[in-house]
Design a protein around this motif. Structure first.
Motif, PDB file in Angstrom:
ATOM      1  N   PHE A   1      27.978  66.427  14.895  1.00 55.52           N
ATOM      2  CA  PHE A   1      26.660  66.380  15.309  1.00 55.52           C
ATOM      3  C   PHE A   1      25.979  67.809  15.488  1.00 55.52           C
ATOM      4  N   GLY A   2      26.968  68.876  14.796  1.00 53.99           N
ATOM      5  CA  GLY A   2      26.801  70.115  14.998  1.00 53.99           C
ATOM      6  C   GLY A   2      27.739  70.646  15.995  1.00 53.99           C
ATOM      7  N   ASN A   3      27.791  72.003  16.015  1.00 52.09           N
ATOM      8  CA  ASN A   3      28.580  72.487  17.313  1.00 52.09           C
ATOM      9  C   ASN A   3      30.003  72.257  17.509  1.00 52.09           C
TER      10      ASN A   3
ATOM     11  N   PHE B   1      31.141  69.361  19.842  1.00 49.09           N
ATOM     12  CA  PHE B   1      30.790  69.450  21.136  1.00 49.09           C
ATOM     13  C   PHE B   1      29.503  69.139  21.491  1.00 49.09           C
ATOM     14  N   GLN B   2      29.260  68.441  22.435  1.00 44.75           N
ATOM     15  CA  GLN B   2      27.762  68.150  23.196  1.00 44.75           C
ATOM     16  C   GLN B   2      28.035  68.657  24.385  1.00 44.75           C
ATOM     17  N   GLU B   3      27.493  70.190  24.766  1.00 46.02           N
ATOM     18  CA  GLU B   3      27.814  71.029  25.877  1.00 46.02           C
ATOM     19  C   GLU B   3      26.820  70.578  26.946  1.00 46.02           C
TER      20      GLU B   3
ATOM     21  N   ASN C   1      31.301  66.964  26.076  1.00 42.61           N
ATOM     22  CA  ASN C   1      31.732  65.934  25.370  1.00 42.61           C
ATOM     23  C   ASN C   1      32.331  66.130  23.908  1.00 42.61           C
ATOM     24  N   VAL C   2      33.288  65.621  23.527  1.00 45.37           N
ATOM     25  CA  VAL C   2      33.353  65.580  22.263  1.00 45.37           C
ATOM     26  C   VAL C   2      33.109  64.235  21.325  1.00 45.37           C
ATOM     27  N   VAL C   3      32.251  64.663  20.516  1.00 42.81           N
ATOM     28  CA  VAL C   3      31.688  63.310  19.872  1.00 42.81           C
ATOM     29  C   VAL C   3      31.965  63.332  18.058  1.00 42.81           C
ATOM     30  N   GLY C   4      32.293  62.300  17.625  1.00 48.35           N
ATOM     31  CA  GLY C   4      32.934  62.132  16.092  1.00 48.35           C
ATOM     32  C   GLY C   4      32.060  60.942  15.709  1.00 48.35           C
ATOM     33  N   LEU C   5      31.409  60.647  14.357  1.00 44.23           N
ATOM     34  CA  LEU C   5      31.029  59.577  13.878  1.00 44.23           C
ATOM     35  C   LEU C   5      31.864  59.199  12.687  1.00 44.23           C
ATOM     36  N   LEU C   6      32.290  57.946  12.695  1.00 46.00           N
ATOM     37  CA  LEU C   6      33.038  57.427  11.501  1.00 46.00           C
ATOM     38  C   LEU C   6      31.969  56.422  10.624  1.00 46.00           C
ATOM     39  N   ALA C   7      31.471  56.826   9.533  1.00 45.04           N
ATOM     40  CA  ALA C   7      30.366  56.231   8.806  1.00 45.04           C
ATOM     41  C   ALA C   7      31.330  54.843   8.308  1.00 45.04           C
ATOM     42  N   GLY C   8      30.473  53.660   8.410  1.00 39.23           N
ATOM     43  CA  GLY C   8      31.043  52.332   7.915  1.00 39.23           C
ATOM     44  C   GLY C   8      30.665  52.300   6.373  1.00 39.23           C
TER      45      GLY C   8
END
Length: 438
Positions: free
Chosen positions: A72-74, A77-79, A235-242
């Motif tokens: 989601f950018g950065n 990271f979500q700081e 936080n560390v955030v990653g998206l896996l598209a279905g």
């Protein structure tokens, strides 16, 4: 021709067996490597000394990148900001003529401020614990001394007396006009540490009574703390598209932070809590990132920061969501997944009964874990802020095995990962069935 058919059959069988092994045998070496890395000395206990939390987050983000999860950018990271009390330098205690080891023989209350010097001890009587007037009287005699409280004398005390003792200890930590310079508490209980967001007024040390001399009149203290009023963590955030992107999400989460360091030479590895949960998170992401296992719906993988400081990362995410919370079909939070001899406990299992019965039936069908036990509501991990906002969620942790928890003994080399493979497979099967429900 017979030979070719036989080879063909073997190839087909090997394909199926190798596909099945991705549930378990292929997951375990990867998981072990993750736990080894996150609980190594170079991660500094994944706390706030020597940028341990940043090093751990960067490592997880690197794994997300290898799996080609969307950010989601950065850099995934979500700081967010926190305050925290830390112990980056000297932490020593000499009781009489005996030097005690931090983490092994004693702990410093995480809110403690710095103190240095040689001090006379003053025992605090049981009567002072029970009677506020006696306590205030005895405190007047404690000026420039260290109070000594023997907690072992309360081992068989009534519940109200034990609570009174805890109240007195909290009072002595927070009483600004406390004449005593510090408090030492002798205990026969397991030494368990935590994280504090704010400093308290007086240092407090918890000492294993068996490690201390039978009698001692003086102590030498060198405690160097550092309060950080504003620290940026993430936080560390990653998206896996279905296969059907944008039509809802299944969320997997695990906090990656731990307790950090207590002085220069002592750190808390946090193998089970919660390098094991992160290993499960990454193992699941690795599985579903394979083209043959692509999920029907989007999957969000979140490694939360600052859980040990009070669920701060998950609360920040809920207040600043990177995806609409109403789009989350279900959330599974993983915190302590390194044992499993006695099965698993499922917080909110008695709340979301249909989902829990599905989890149980899959476990019976596949003959995986010894038991899948329900538990009610409990705000004890990162699922809680989501649940409070109406997001259906489970918090899953393993039962049985080693008892190391919030101490220096929670190490990778002693973490058995007894049922890691079976839990990994159960979660994969559960996720696939969730896709059918929604």
């Amino acid at each position: 021709m017979f030979t070719l058919n036989r080879i063909g059959i073997l190839l087909v069988l090997s394909f199926f067996f190798s596909s099945g092994s991705s549930f378990g045998q292929q997951a375990l070496p990867y998981a072990r490597s993750i736990i080894d890395t996150l609980s190594a000395p170079g991660m500094h206990g994944r706390g706030y000394v020597a940028d341990g939390h940043v090093k751990a987050a960067q490592f997880i983000a690197g794994e997300f990148g290898k799996l080609k999860l969307q950010s989601f950018g950065n850099g995934y990271f979500q700081e967010f900001p926190i305050s925290v009390n830390t112990f980056p330098e000297e932490v020593t205690l000499k009781a009489g003529d005996r030097v005690l080891e931090p983490g092994q023989d004693f702990l410093v209350s995480p809110c403690s401020q710095s103190i240095s010097g040689r001090y006379e001890l003053m025992p605090l009587s049981a009567a002072a614990i029970k009677d506020p007037q006696v306590l205030l009287t005895q405190l007047q005699e404690a000026r420039n001394r260290v109070l000594l409280i023997d907690k072992t004398g309360f081992s068989h005390a009534p519940k109200e007396d034990k609570q009174r003792l805890e109240d007195v200890l909290a009072f002595l930590r927070g009483f600004k006009n406390n004449p005593a310079v510090a408090v030492i508490v002798l205990t026969d209980e397991k030494l368990t540490w935590h994280v504090a967001q704010q400093p308290c007024e007086r240092p407090q040390l918890i000492v294993n009574k068996a490690a201390a001399p039978d009698s001692f009149r003086f102590v030498e203290l060198e405690i160097q703390s550092k309060f950080i009023p504003r620290l940026t963590t993430q936080n560390v955030v990653g998206l896996l598209a279905g296969k059907n992107p944008g039509k809802g999400l299944v969320v997997y989460s695990a906090h990656y932070d731990h307790l950090g360091r207590l002085g220069r030479n002592t750190f808390f590895p946090g193998a089970n809590d919660n390098a094991s949960g992160v290993a499960m998170l990454l193992s699941l992401a690795k599985h579903f990132a394979q083209p043959q296992h692509k999920p029907e719906y989007d999957m969000l993988f979140i490694a939360f920061g600052a859980e040990e400081a009070g669920l701060l990362g998950s609360r920040y995410f809920v207040q600043n969501p990177l995806v609409p919370l109403e789009n989350i079909h279900f959330m599974l939070n993983l915190d302590i997944t390194g044992t499993g001899e006695e099965g698993i406990k499922v917080v909110n299992g008695s709340v979301y009964k249909e989902h829990f019965e599905l989890l149980q039936s899959l476990n019976r069908e596949k003959e995986l874990l010894r038991q899948v036990s329900p538990r009610g509501e409990a705000c004890n991990s990162d699922h809680c802020p989501f649940y409070e906002q109406g997001v259906p969620s489970f918090f899953i942790y393993t039962l049985g095995g080693i008892q190391a928890y919030h101490d220096i003994y929670d190490r990778s080399e002693t973490l058995p990962l007894t049922e890691f493979e079976d839990l990994h497979r159960l979660l994969i099967e559960f996720t696939k069935k969730l896709e059918l429900i929604y």
